[in-house]
Design a protein around this motif. Structure first.
Motif, PDB file in Angstrom:
ATOM      1  N   ARG A 160       0.721  -1.217   0.063  1.00 49.78           N
ATOM      2  CA  ARG A 160      -0.020  -0.035   0.199  1.00 49.78           C
ATOM      3  C   ARG A 160       0.697   0.811  -0.241  1.00 49.78           C
ATOM      4  N   PRO A 163       0.754   6.830   3.378  1.00 48.03           N
ATOM      5  CA  PRO A 163      -0.053   8.477   3.675  1.00 48.03           C
ATOM      6  C   PRO A 163       1.413   9.705   3.948  1.00 48.03           C
ATOM      7  N   GLU A 164       1.278  10.504   4.186  1.00 48.06           N
ATOM      8  CA  GLU A 164       2.189  11.419   3.277  1.00 48.06           C
ATOM      9  C   GLU A 164       2.570  12.226   5.572  1.00 48.06           C
ATOM     10  N   ALA A 165       1.694  11.886   6.013  1.00 50.75           N
ATOM     11  CA  ALA A 165       1.746  12.023   6.613  1.00 50.75           C
ATOM     12  C   ALA A 165       2.701  10.671   7.837  1.00 50.75           C
ATOM     13  N   THR A 166       2.457   9.372   7.009  1.00 56.42           N
ATOM     14  CA  THR A 166       3.329   8.559   8.291  1.00 56.42           C
ATOM     15  C   THR A 166       4.253   8.443   8.671  1.00 56.42           C
ATOM     16  N   ARG A 167       4.440   8.514   9.831  1.00 53.11           N
ATOM     17  CA  ARG A 167       5.862   8.256  10.428  1.00 53.11           C
ATOM     18  C   ARG A 167       5.758   6.924  11.594  1.00 53.11           C
ATOM     19  N   CYS A 194       6.848   9.190  18.364  1.00 53.69           N
ATOM     20  CA  CYS A 194       5.183  10.642  19.064  1.00 53.69           C
ATOM     21  C   CYS A 194       5.593  11.661  18.387  1.00 53.69           C
ATOM     22  N   GLN A 195       6.871  11.735  17.847  1.00 55.90           N
ATOM     23  CA  GLN A 195       6.855  13.004  16.924  1.00 55.90           C
ATOM     24  C   GLN A 195       7.624  14.413  17.425  1.00 55.90           C
ATOM     25  N   ASP A 200      -6.838   3.539   9.109  1.00 57.15           N
ATOM     26  CA  ASP A 200      -5.851   4.271   7.540  1.00 57.15           C
ATOM     27  C   ASP A 200      -6.501   5.824   7.492  1.00 57.15           C
ATOM     28  N   GLU A 245      -4.073   7.233   9.805  1.00 66.41           N
ATOM     29  CA  GLU A 245      -2.831   7.362   9.523  1.00 66.41           C
ATOM     30  C   GLU A 245      -2.882   8.768   8.717  1.00 66.41           C
ATOM     31  N   SER A 246      -3.566   8.399   7.640  1.00 69.69           N
ATOM     32  CA  SER A 246      -3.481  10.058   7.316  1.00 69.69           C
ATOM     33  C   SER A 246      -3.314  11.104   7.164  1.00 69.69           C
ATOM     34  N   LEU A 247      -4.391  11.356   8.222  1.00 67.30           N
ATOM     35  CA  LEU A 247      -4.331  12.328   8.981  1.00 67.30           C
ATOM     36  C   LEU A 247      -2.973  12.669  10.382  1.00 67.30           C
ATOM     37  N   SER A 248      -2.810  11.520  11.054  1.00 65.29           N
ATOM     38  CA  SER A 248      -2.039  12.220  12.101  1.00 65.29           C
ATOM     39  C   SER A 248      -0.521  11.314  12.448  1.00 65.29           C
ATOM     40  N   GLY A 249      -0.497  10.129  10.712  1.00 65.06           N
ATOM     41  CA  GLY A 249       0.894   9.458  10.741  1.00 65.06           C
ATOM     42  C   GLY A 249       1.114   8.573  10.912  1.00 65.06           C
ATOM     43  N   ALA A 250      -0.359   7.957  12.627  1.00 62.99           N
ATOM     44  CA  ALA A 250       0.332   6.719  12.832  1.00 62.99           C
ATOM     45  C   ALA A 250      -1.793   6.372  12.815  1.00 62.99           C
ATOM     46  N   ARG A 251      -1.326   5.155  12.514  1.00 59.92           N
ATOM     47  CA  ARG A 251      -2.757   4.309  12.842  1.00 59.92           C
ATOM     48  C   ARG A 251      -3.842   4.033  14.259  1.00 59.92           C
ATOM     49  N   MET A 290      -1.302   5.049  17.859  1.00 60.40           N
ATOM     50  CA  MET A 290      -1.083   5.440  18.887  1.00 60.40           C
ATOM     51  C   MET A 290      -1.078   6.739  17.902  1.00 60.40           C
ATOM     52  N   CYS A 291      -2.278   7.193  17.739  1.00 60.92           N
ATOM     53  CA  CYS A 291      -2.172   8.680  17.153  1.00 60.92           C
ATOM     54  C   CYS A 291      -1.682   9.630  17.397  1.00 60.92           C
ATOM     55  N   ASN A 292      -1.676  10.256  18.730  1.00 62.78           N
ATOM     56  CA  ASN A 292      -0.761  11.626  19.115  1.00 62.78           C
ATOM     57  C   ASN A 292      -1.363  12.478  18.158  1.00 62.78           C
TER      58      ASN A 292
END
Lengths: 198, 406, 220, 378
Positions: free
Chosen positions: C37, C40-44, C110-111, D150, D153-159, D161-163
């Motif tokens: 897949r 997404p760009e925000a993935t960390r 956690c960024q 999903d 994830e595209s909003l916060s970067g994690a599925r 553990m959004c933080n």
């Protein structure tokens, strides 16, 4: 405290309803404005029952029980002392240290499900942090305190007198210390944790 | 009126002929032995192979029901998954609890698998393809089926585990309770056929009126009896929704909780073998055994019919497993004694009515057949509706409507 | 009627069984190693350190201010400040990290380090296949292992990197303008000084005050 | 049905079997243990034992800055990190007197309701799994949950553990494409709910298993501080979204379903009905979300020093009342940080609900409480 309930009003109602009880309002400086009521330990149980059953207050729901550890504090204040040194009166500055014994505190957040108001915040304080850490248990009034008082006992060492089943809840039974206290230091990695061997 | 249709192709008898050919070409003193081996070995090979196929079918089928792929990593589309599972269970450590009764613990899976295999002896898996043609084949089947209970209890008791004990208790209670509807629903067939021999029961059904076979399932009592038989069979083989003895969410794995490695695999094998055996009996009793449903399909070899029907029933088992939650023990018992037992008795009555109503009335065979069919259907459906009403009222289960607060 | 709900349920599972063959929406499983897949760009996942140019050692943006070390909730960052200084992208003399380690086995993605970094020096990676056979050493990443180029950053987080580059370009332009102004001022001052030596003692209060806050950050 | 006492009279003195269910048991939803005493399969005593996942979350938070506690709240109830974030930031906002911009409030509602949806769907799946439905409802629930994760994830970067939330707003703004994605997803949710209902709602086995099982009387529910869908299943109208109107919940038109019997079936239905209401809230929020900033400019993430004082902030998390109690001593580190974990307090009544029931009922009663051990043990 919400618009419906004013700390002073609740205080007045308690003092009228439970004779002999002594309630102090503890003001809260933060913008939340949730002021709390400090109860005396002898009447706390009666006050709790009163608050639960009072037709206008009906605080039938105890949401939260919190243990708080306030360490022994030393306040230093500078005072001017007049001293006679060699017959000459001089004014000297001296620091005086007063030791305020710390205490453990249990904070109860009460709401009313029936009247949909709250919170009314109750506080109880132990005499000190070491020997006399007993407080009356409010579990017979609100079942919701059962696990939370056990937790406060487990992590702070507040002994709730009258609790039906006061055991450790999160730490294991043999654990010796009270890890949430401010002066607790966890052992370094690899060092065994202090345990009570029964 | 009814005619037997002769097999059209030699393929139908190919295995029978092969066996005779081999036996004929062995020296005289060994002929009996070879004959016996040639009967046993195919059973021991074919049904475990079917087990392997079924596991992969079940996992893939359940997967698709649950909107996922199922195993697809070993071999093309995951078809070699059973091989990987076999290798895994063979190479796993065999753990026996220290406090277990070692002998019984060791014997339990063996007894279970052995009895499961024995049940195939009386199943006619094709024309002239019954391992042992017993006169009391059905009786033998149920007797052997009861022996599995012993093995299950051995496993549960010897493990010295509370869960396994609970599982064994559940298994015994369940199997004994459901054996009664299982047997009673076959009694109807035995009444009509007038024989206990599985071969003769199938022969009876392999006749055709017009093009339609005389399968018992095409009669009202047979249909009801078949449904009841399959429900009881599901319970008998501990399949979902009657998988209480295993109940992985309650008592973890029930009676075989303390088994690992190959012994664990044996339990699984036995469970599936039992499922095949009891489905095979259901096919024999109600679905015409190896016979084809329509005379124009009789050219398909009889053993293909048998295994085809078996697979169809297995698919049904998988489908039910993928849909239903499990019952509770007391509900299971109530269901057995308050619903299954009366209904099987009703089926017996209906079969009796069927037996004594004339097939033709006033010269019209068709009209007579329809009247007989309707009367028997009424004898089954009436009590069913009444019983369902009573049970639903007694249990107070209902769809509820809810109020909302604004 | 008894059995009705069960049949309804069976119909529903049958629909899902066949639906999984025709409807893409039902079968959402991604066959991972073969099928991937797009993230997404925000993935960390885990942090890395950014460097400009080609040399990960010299171009490292980190100025060893240790804010991330302090703010990191699980305290997985370890920084040792250098003794000497080197110029950063605007030419200002800055410290650099002599040691910069992140214990990835402790990091919880956690960024917060990224949020608090005032120098755009630390960012989150999208790489997640990090298994290693050495669970202590293999997951303790040093400065060298953490360093990634700005091009890589632009690749994995294009939008964010674009904003960051813009901001830095502006900063650089400002600094250059300021330097030019300062140089001009100095030149003017020199000219002035040459013209009137007595006035030189006033100095240039503006430039001195401006350099103050920057210094503060550095020495914090 | 014969009562326990009658059965005793018939069978004579029986032996009591003590079974330790857990900590390694497939239906305890984590490392949770129940000391169960059984008479046959009937429960005569049950004591919940937990703490196996205890990591002293509160102590950790009392050692870090206000900001540093947010990622830890993700790990309380690891299925609903968005609502956990909200509970905590709400408490900090009360403590420090911060305002949240309009758009941030809307985003919070959207992500919180998505969280509620996936939590309830998952819970129903797990409950049916406990009932032995071989995972089919669970897989359907997880199929939808996957789509929601999903989006997270595209909003916060994690599925998980959004933080994502910060005191004074949310960390990053959502794009218009993201909102469109959510709209597309929300449009498909009613269909999923319909399928779920067709699969289960009138299933006789489900009804027989759950109706009249694990009954929680209204008075006990209130007194024991039970909150969330479990309280409402007992017929108590108490939804903090309606009572406190925190955030902007007073702007949405939604109803609170109430149960009557307080049994497992009611608790199960509460979740199903709440999911439908959640879809309604989402539709309204997605329609009305305004443009604007997402952070309070006054909010200082680093080095926040609230005035000396305390604040209790609470929200209606999918599991019940999730509250955070903070005491500030004026420094950057909270002096006292206390979580009100709904799952743990809802467990108080587990024994009351299970006594006299079957061991199979214990499992589904526990399943209907909806616990996550990360939150129970903290």
């Amino acid at each position: 405290m919400s618009d419906l309930l004013n700390a002073e009003e609740v205080k007045a109602q308690i003092e009228a309803g439970v004779p002999g009880s002594h309630v102090t309002v503890i003001p809260n400086g933060s913008p939340s404005g949730q002021h709390s009521l400090l109860l005396d330990n002898e009447h706390a149980f009666a006050v709790a029952s009163f608050l639960r059953d009072h037709p206008a207050l009906r605080l039938d729901y105890c949401s939260l029980v919190t243990g708080v550890d306030w360490l022994d504090t030393e306040t230093t204040e500078k005072i001017r002392v007049k001293k006679v040194v060699d017959g000459v009166e001089t004014e000297a500055e001296e620091t005086r240290k007063t030791k305020v014994p710390g205490y453990l505190e249990a904070v109860y957040h009460l709401f009313s499900i029936e009247k949909k108001h709250g919170p009314v915040i109750l506080r109880m304080r132990t005499a000190n942090r070491t020997g006399q850490t007993q407080l009356p248990s409010l579990t017979p009034v609100w079942r919701s305190c059962e696990f939370q008082e056990r937790e406060a006992f487990d992590l702070y060492g507040i002994v709730f007198v009258g609790h039906p089943d006061l055991r450790r809840i999160l730490m294991w039974d043999g654990f010796a210390d009270f890890p949430m206290r401010k002066d607790y230091h966890p052992p370094a990695d690899g060092v065994p944790v202090a345990e009570v061997h029964a | 009126m009814s005619v037997a249709v002769a097999p059209a192709f030699a393929a139908d008898q190919i295995f029978v002929a092969l066996k005779y050919w081999l036996v004929l070409h062995t020296p005289g003193p060994f002929q009996t032995l070879v004959s016996i081996l040639l009967t046993i070995i195919p059973i021991i090979v074919v049904f475990p192979a079917l087990f392997a196929v079924t596991t992969v079918l079940e996992r893939k089928g359940l997967g698709r029901i649950q909107n996922r792929y199922g195993p697809n990593r070993v071999g093309p589309w995951g078809v070699f998954q059973p091989l990987a599972d076999a290798v895994k269970s063979l190479t796993k450590e065999d753990i026996v609890p220290r406090s277990a009764d070692h002998v019984v613990h060791y014997l339990a899976p063996l007894v279970l698998v052995a009895t499961a295999f024995l049940a195939f002896a009386v199943l006619p898996i094709g024309r002239n393809m019954t391992a042992v043609n017993l006169d009391a084949g059905v009786l033998f089947f149920f007797a052997i089926g009861a022996a599995t209970e012993l093995a299950v209890f051995m496993a549960g008791w010897s493990s010295r585990n509370k869960y396994s004990l609970l599982g064994a208790m559940r298994a015994i209670a369940q199997m004994i309770s459901y054996e009664i509807p299982l047997i009673l629903s076959s009694v109807a067939v035995i009444m009509i056929s007038g024989t206990l021999s599985t071969t003769r029961i199938v022969d009876e059904q392999a006749h055709y009126t017009g093009t339609v076979a005389h399968w018992n399932v095409f009669t009202p009592w047979g249909l009801a009896g078949f449904i009841l038989f399959m429900i009881a069979a599901t319970a008998e083989t501990n399949r979902s929704p009657f998988d209480l003895p295993e109940g992985e969410s309650e008592i973890i794995a029930g009676y075989f909780i303390e088994y690992s490695g190959f012994k664990f695999a044996l339990f699984f094998l036995a469970e599936y073998l039992e499922m095949f055996a009891v489905s095979g009996l259901g096919i024999t009793l109600f679905l015409g055994g190896w016979s084809s449903p329509f005379s124009f399909l009789a050219w398909i070899p009889s053993w293909i019919w048998f295994f085809g029907k078996l697979l169809a029933l297995i698919v049904g088992f998988i489908w039910v497993r993928g849909t239903l939650p499990r019952l509770r023990m007391d509900q299971l018992m109530n269901f057995a004694w308050k619903f299954m037992l009366p209904m099987t008795l009703v089926v017996i009555v209906s079969a009796g009515v069927w037996r004594f109503l004339p097939a033709g009335v006033a010269g019209s065979a068709a009209l007579g057949g329809v009247i007989r069919w309707l009367v028997c259907a009424l004898v089954v459906a009436g009590p069913y509706i009444a019983l369902a009403r009573v049970l639903e009222r007694g249990r107070k289960i209902e769809k509820r409507t809810y109020r909302y607060a604004e | 009627m008894l059995g009705e709900g069960i049949i309804q349920g069976l119909m529903e599972t049958a629909r899902n069984f066949f639906g999984s063959y025709v409807e893409k929406e039902r079968l959402v499983t991604v066959q991972f190693p073969e099928e991937r897949r797009s993230l997404p760009e925000a993935t960390r996942q885990f942090p890395f350190l950014l460097y400009d140019g080609d040399d990960p050692e010299r171009g490292l943006r980190c100025v060893s201010c240790q804010i991330c070390e302090k703010e990191c909730p699980p305290r997985c960052i370890h920084i040792e400040k250098s003794k000497d200084r080197k110029p950063d992208f605007v030419g200002k003399q800055q410290f650099y990290p002599a040691v910069f380690n992140i214990d990835v086995s402790v990091c919880m993605s956690c960024q917060i380090c990224v949020e608090v970094c005032p120098f755009d020096a630390i960012r989150m990676d999208t790489e997640f296949e990090l298994s290693t056979s050495d669970r202590f050493g293999g997951l303790l990443w040093t400065k060298r292992e953490l360093a990634r180029s700005n091009e890589y950053y632009r690749q994995i987080h294009p939008t964010e990197a674009g904003e960051c580059d813009e901001r830095r370009a502006k900063e650089l332009a400002d600094a250059q303008a300021k330097a030019a102004a300062a140089a001009a001022a100095a030149a003017a001052k020199a000219a002035q000084a040459a013209a009137a030596p007595a006035a030189a003692s006033n100095g240039a209060p503006g430039s001195g005050a401006k350099s103050e806050p920057a210094k503060k950050v550095v020495t914090q | 049905m014969t009562s326990v006492a009658e059965m005793k009279a018939i069978a004579g003195p029986s032996e009591i079997m003590e079974v330790s269910m857990g900590p390694h048991h497939p239906s305890t939803h984590g490392v949770f243990r129940m000391d169960v005493r059984l008479e046959g399969e009937r429960v005569v005593r049950l004591k919940p034992v937990f703490g196996y996942l205890h990591r002293n979350h509160e102590k950790i938070a009392e050692h870090g800055a206000y900001l540093a506690a947010i990622p830890y709240t993700d790990r309380l109830d690891y299925l609903c990190s968005m609502t956990n974030n909200w509970g905590y930031v709400l408490a900090v906002e009360k403590l420090a007197g911060l305002q949240v911009p309009e758009r941030a409030e809307y985003i919070r509602v959207i992500v919180a309701e998505l969280t509620r949806f996936q939590n309830h769907a998952g819970l129903i799946g797990f409950l049916l799994q406990d009932m032995g439905a071989s995972g089919t409802p669970l897989m359907y629930a997880f199929r939808e949950r996957e789509k929601i994760l999903d989006l997270f994830e595209s909003l916060s970067g994690a599925r998980m553990m959004c933080n994502y939330m910060r005191f004074g707003g949310v960390r990053v703004d959502c794009s218009a494409e993201w909102l469109d994605e959510v709209r597309r997803l929300v449009a498909t949710l009613p269909r999923f709910l319909g399928e779920f209902e067709a699969l289960l709602r009138s299933n006789e086995i489900l009804m027989a298993r759950t109706q009249g099982v694990g009954v929680l009387p209204r008075e006990l529910a209130i007194n024991a501080g039970v909150t969330g869908p479990m309280l409402r299943a007992s017929g108590v109208n108490y939804d903090i979204r309606k009572v406190d109107k925190y955030g902007i919940y007073d702007r949405f038109d939604f109803r609170v379903p109430l149960g009557e019997h307080g049994d497992v079936y009611d608790r199960y239905m509460m979740r199903l009905l709440e999911m439908a209401e959640t879809v309604k809230i989402l539709e309204q929020a997605l329609r009305n979300i305004p443009a604007g900033p997402v952070m309070d400019p006054k909010a200082k993430l680093r080095g926040l020093r609230p005035k000396v004082g305390e604040a209790y902030g609470r929200i209606e998390s999918p599991k019940g009342e999730l509250g955070f109690f903070l005491i500030s001593d004026g420094s950057t580190i909270p002096y006292r940080y206390r979580v009100r974990p709904p799952s743990m307090i809802n467990l108080t009544v587990l024994e009351d609900m299970c006594l006299g029931q079957n061991i199979a009922d214990v499992v589904i009663t526990l399943g209907s409480v909806d616990i996550v051990l990360g939150e129970v043990d903290r």
